[in-house]
Design a protein around this motif. Structure first.
Motif, mmCIF file in Angstrom:
data_model
loop_
_atom_site.group_PDB
_atom_site.id
_atom_site.type_symbol
_atom_site.label_atom_id
_atom_site.label_comp_id
_atom_site.label_asym_id
_atom_site.label_seq_id
_atom_site.Cartn_x
_atom_site.Cartn_y
_atom_site.Cartn_z
ATOM 1 N N SER A 86 6.052 -14.340 -1.068
ATOM 2 C CA SER A 86 5.427 -13.215 -1.781
ATOM 3 C C SER A 86 3.967 -13.037 -1.399
ATOM 4 C CB SER A 86 5.543 -13.423 -3.292
ATOM 5 O OG SER A 86 6.881 -13.462 -3.699
ATOM 6 N N GLN A 87 3.225 -14.148 -1.249
ATOM 7 C CA GLN A 87 1.806 -14.050 -0.929
ATOM 8 C C GLN A 87 1.582 -13.424 0.437
ATOM 9 O OE1 GLN A 87 -0.793 -14.651 -3.075
ATOM 10 N NE2 GLN A 87 -1.863 -13.564 -1.433
ATOM 11 N N LYS A 88 2.466 -13.719 1.381
ATOM 12 C CA LYS A 88 2.334 -13.113 2.705
ATOM 13 C C LYS A 88 2.539 -11.605 2.616
ATOM 14 C CE LYS A 88 3.779 -13.458 7.514
ATOM 15 N NZ LYS A 88 4.603 -14.170 8.518
ATOM 16 N N VAL A 89 3.456 -11.168 1.764
ATOM 17 C CA VAL A 89 3.683 -9.732 1.562
ATOM 18 C C VAL A 89 2.426 -9.090 0.982
ATOM 19 C CG1 VAL A 89 4.987 -8.001 0.267
ATOM 20 C CG2 VAL A 89 6.171 -9.965 1.278
ATOM 21 N N ARG A 90 1.835 -9.729 -0.024
ATOM 22 C CA ARG A 90 0.616 -9.184 -0.647
ATOM 23 C C ARG A 90 -0.518 -9.090 0.380
ATOM 24 N NH1 ARG A 90 2.352 -12.988 -4.658
ATOM 25 N NH2 ARG A 90 3.395 -11.899 -6.383
ATOM 26 N N ASP A 91 -0.641 -10.113 1.222
ATOM 27 C CA ASP A 91 -1.677 -10.104 2.258
ATOM 28 C C ASP A 91 -1.427 -8.965 3.252
ATOM 29 O OD1 ASP A 91 -2.813 -12.322 1.097
ATOM 30 O OD2 ASP A 91 -1.919 -13.753 2.502
ATOM 31 N N ALA A 92 -0.160 -8.762 3.591
ATOM 32 C CA ALA A 92 0.187 -7.700 4.541
ATOM 33 C C ALA A 92 -0.070 -6.319 3.952
ATOM 34 C CB ALA A 92 1.649 -7.835 4.957
ATOM 35 N N ILE A 93 0.191 -6.151 2.667
ATOM 36 C CA ILE A 93 -0.082 -4.872 1.999
ATOM 37 C C ILE A 93 -1.584 -4.587 2.016
ATOM 38 C CG2 ILE A 93 -0.069 -3.690 -0.241
ATOM 39 C CD1 ILE A 93 2.651 -4.969 -0.779
ATOM 40 N N SER A 94 -2.386 -5.612 1.742
ATOM 41 C CA SER A 94 -3.847 -5.451 1.789
ATOM 42 C C SER A 94 -4.304 -5.101 3.201
ATOM 43 C CB SER A 94 -4.541 -6.741 1.334
ATOM 44 O OG SER A 94 -4.234 -7.031 -0.007
ATOM 45 N N GLN A 95 -3.726 -5.778 4.192
ATOM 46 C CA GLN A 95 -4.078 -5.522 5.590
ATOM 47 C C GLN A 95 -3.697 -4.102 6.002
ATOM 48 O OE1 GLN A 95 -5.592 -8.031 7.595
ATOM 49 N NE2 GLN A 95 -5.996 -6.311 8.945
ATOM 50 N N GLN A 96 -2.559 -3.626 5.497
ATOM 51 C CA GLN A 96 -2.113 -2.277 5.849
ATOM 52 C C GLN A 96 -3.017 -1.212 5.231
ATOM 53 O OE1 GLN A 96 2.010 -1.981 6.579
ATOM 54 N NE2 GLN A 96 2.208 0.072 5.713
ATOM 55 N N LYS A 97 -3.542 -1.484 4.041
ATOM 56 C CA LYS A 97 -4.500 -0.562 3.412
ATOM 57 C C LYS A 97 -5.772 -0.483 4.238
ATOM 58 C CE LYS A 97 -3.000 -1.143 -1.405
ATOM 59 N NZ LYS A 97 -3.371 -1.700 -2.738
ATOM 60 N N ILE A 98 -6.251 -1.633 4.686
ATOM 61 C CA ILE A 98 -7.455 -1.677 5.535
ATOM 62 C C ILE A 98 -7.196 -0.922 6.834
ATOM 63 C CG2 ILE A 98 -8.954 -3.196 6.888
ATOM 64 C CD1 ILE A 98 -8.507 -5.327 4.694
ATOM 65 N N ASN A 99 -6.011 -1.144 7.408
ATOM 66 C CA ASN A 99 -5.653 -0.480 8.660
ATOM 67 C C ASN A 99 -5.633 1.038 8.506
ATOM 68 O OD1 ASN A 99 -4.482 -1.077 11.530
ATOM 69 N ND2 ASN A 99 -3.123 0.492 10.665
ATOM 70 N N SER A 100 -5.165 1.519 7.354
ATOM 71 C CA SER A 100 -5.122 2.966 7.093
ATOM 72 C C SER A 100 -6.520 3.555 7.101
ATOM 73 C CB SER A 100 -4.452 3.246 5.746
ATOM 74 O OG SER A 100 -3.093 2.858 5.771
ATOM 75 N N GLU A 101 -7.482 2.820 6.535
ATOM 76 C CA GLU A 101 -8.862 3.285 6.513
ATOM 77 C C GLU A 101 -9.464 3.278 7.921
ATOM 78 O OE1 GLU A 101 -10.455 4.647 3.915
ATOM 79 O OE2 GLU A 101 -8.495 4.452 2.967
ATOM 80 N N LEU A 102 -9.161 2.228 8.687
ATOM 81 C CA LEU A 102 -9.666 2.143 10.057
ATOM 82 C C LEU A 102 -9.059 3.239 10.934
ATOM 83 C CD1 LEU A 102 -9.604 -1.726 10.688
ATOM 84 C CD2 LEU A 102 -11.581 -0.293 10.156
ATOM 85 N N LEU A 103 -7.794 3.562 10.663
ATOM 86 C CA LEU A 103 -7.118 4.612 11.425
ATOM 87 C C LEU A 103 -7.778 5.969 11.182
ATOM 88 C CD1 LEU A 103 -4.754 4.915 13.371
ATOM 89 C CD2 LEU A 103 -3.265 5.345 11.409
ATOM 90 N N LYS A 104 -8.265 6.195 9.965
ATOM 91 C CA LYS A 104 -8.972 7.439 9.647
ATOM 92 C C LYS A 104 -10.306 7.511 10.386
ATOM 93 C CE LYS A 104 -7.036 7.805 4.966
ATOM 94 N NZ LYS A 104 -7.362 7.717 3.514
ATOM 95 N N GLN A 105 -10.949 6.349 10.552
ATOM 96 C CA GLN A 105 -12.248 6.291 11.232
ATOM 97 C C GLN A 105 -12.109 6.409 12.750
ATOM 98 O OE1 GLN A 105 -14.449 2.734 10.205
ATOM 99 N NE2 GLN A 105 -13.782 2.810 8.081
ATOM 100 N N PHE A 106 -10.974 5.951 13.261
ATOM 101 C CA PHE A 106 -10.801 5.796 14.710
ATOM 102 C C PHE A 106 -10.909 7.119 15.447
ATOM 103 C CE2 PHE A 106 -8.566 5.124 18.682
ATOM 104 C CZ PHE A 106 -9.015 3.879 19.074
ATOM 105 N N SER A 107 -11.789 7.134 16.443
ATOM 106 C CA SER A 107 -11.959 8.310 17.295
ATOM 107 C C SER A 107 -12.098 7.844 18.737
ATOM 108 C CB SER A 107 -13.200 9.101 16.875
ATOM 109 O OG SER A 107 -13.380 10.235 17.698
ATOM 110 N N SER A 108 -11.121 8.132 19.542
ATOM 111 C CA SER A 108 -11.086 7.634 20.918
ATOM 112 C C SER A 108 -12.269 8.131 21.742
ATOM 113 C CB SER A 108 -9.778 8.070 21.577
ATOM 114 O OG SER A 108 -9.794 7.783 22.957
ATOM 115 N N THR A 109 -12.927 7.202 22.421
ATOM 116 C CA THR A 109 -14.004 7.559 23.350
ATOM 117 C C THR A 109 -13.675 7.124 24.775
ATOM 118 O OG1 THR A 109 -15.183 5.474 22.931
ATOM 119 C CG2 THR A 109 -15.780 7.381 21.553
ATOM 120 N N LYS A 110 -12.711 6.220 24.912
ATOM 121 C CA LYS A 110 -12.352 5.745 26.249
ATOM 122 C C LYS A 110 -10.904 5.267 26.247
ATOM 123 C CE LYS A 110 -15.512 3.744 28.630
ATOM 124 N NZ LYS A 110 -16.516 2.766 29.132
#
Length: 245
Positions: free
Chosen positions: A49-73
């Motif tokens: 269960s704890q690994k699932v909770r960690d993965a859910i937190s990581q996926q939330k962070i990833n969603s925010e980073l994906l919004k920020q991501f803008s390809s330059t190269k």
């Protein structure tokens, strides 16, 4: 399973009906969707269960980073970099990594390390010519001359608990001759990517050095304040000035 978890209830959200068993509880479809970028098990019964909770937190962070991501190269169909936000991803993937998640990288040819580098180390097996240049040179150790190559890929070791090892595989199937046009093309692409990885790692090292220098500078003025050489107001003004640089 949690102490107050009802039978058949998801151990993660405690609100939906579970559809899969975990090693210490159960999980629903919605929670699976919230972590499926980072957990894709052969059997959910092997996942805690704890690994699932960690993965859910990581996926939330990833969603925010994906919004920020803008390809330059971009590097072919292999690697995309956001130089402004210091982010990167492998193509055909929505998993975003920060520059500071890179631990090391190496070019592998039939299991043999040709070039490698990473945090706290210079590139071994080649020489880097400038930020956008290529890494060229011999192998790490003795290199055997081979007529046919069956594996040619870059391995990237990261701090990410869910993706500790990433691969950029240039030769998916079949074999190529070591002196062929295809081999030279793969080689040039690999060198460009290794150069980019080196620049990313060096950027992090420079940032860490700058942070240490800033802390040392502030400490120096704090000591002047403690010794009565400058006033509290002088110290605050200088500190604010340094933090804005």
């Amino acid at each position: 399973m949690g102490l107050f978890n009802k039978k058949g209830e998801c151990s993660i959200c405690h609100s939906n009906i579970a559809t899969k068993k975990l090693s210490d509880g159960e999980i629903c479809k919605e929670c699976i969707s919230k972590c499926n970028l980072f957990i894709k098990p052969l059997s959910w019964k092997q996942v805690a269960s704890q690994k699932v909770r960690d993965a859910i937190s990581q996926q939330k962070i990833n969603s925010e980073l994906l919004k920020q991501f803008s390809s330059t190269k971009t590097f072919g169909t292999h690697l995309t970099i956001d130089e402004t936000n210091h982010l990167w991803k492998l193509d055909h993937s929505n998993i975003i990594f920060r520059y500071n998640e890179i631990i090391s990288y190496e070019l592998l040819e039939d299991g043999e390390t040709i070039t490698k580098g990473g945090l706290g180390s210079a590139i071994v097996g080649g020489v880097l010519f400038g930020g956008a240049g290529a890494i060229v040179g011999g192998a790490v150790g003795k290199k055997r001359t081979k007529q046919e190559i069956t594996e040619y890929k870059i391995k990237i070791v990261t701090k990410n608990a869910f993706y500790p090892n990433l691969y950029i595989d240039f030769l998916i199937t079949g074999k190529i001759k070591s002196g062929s046009f295809s081999y030279k093309l793969y080689h040039n692409n690999a060198q460009s990517i290794l150069s980019a990885l080196s620049v990313m790692v060096n950027t992090v090292s420079e940032q860490n050095t700058d942070s240490i220098s800033l802390a040392d500078e502030i400490l120096k003025y704090k000591q002047l304040l403690d010794n009565g050489i400058i006033s509290e107001e002088d110290f605050e003004n200088k500190k604010n000035q340094l933090l804005k640089m």
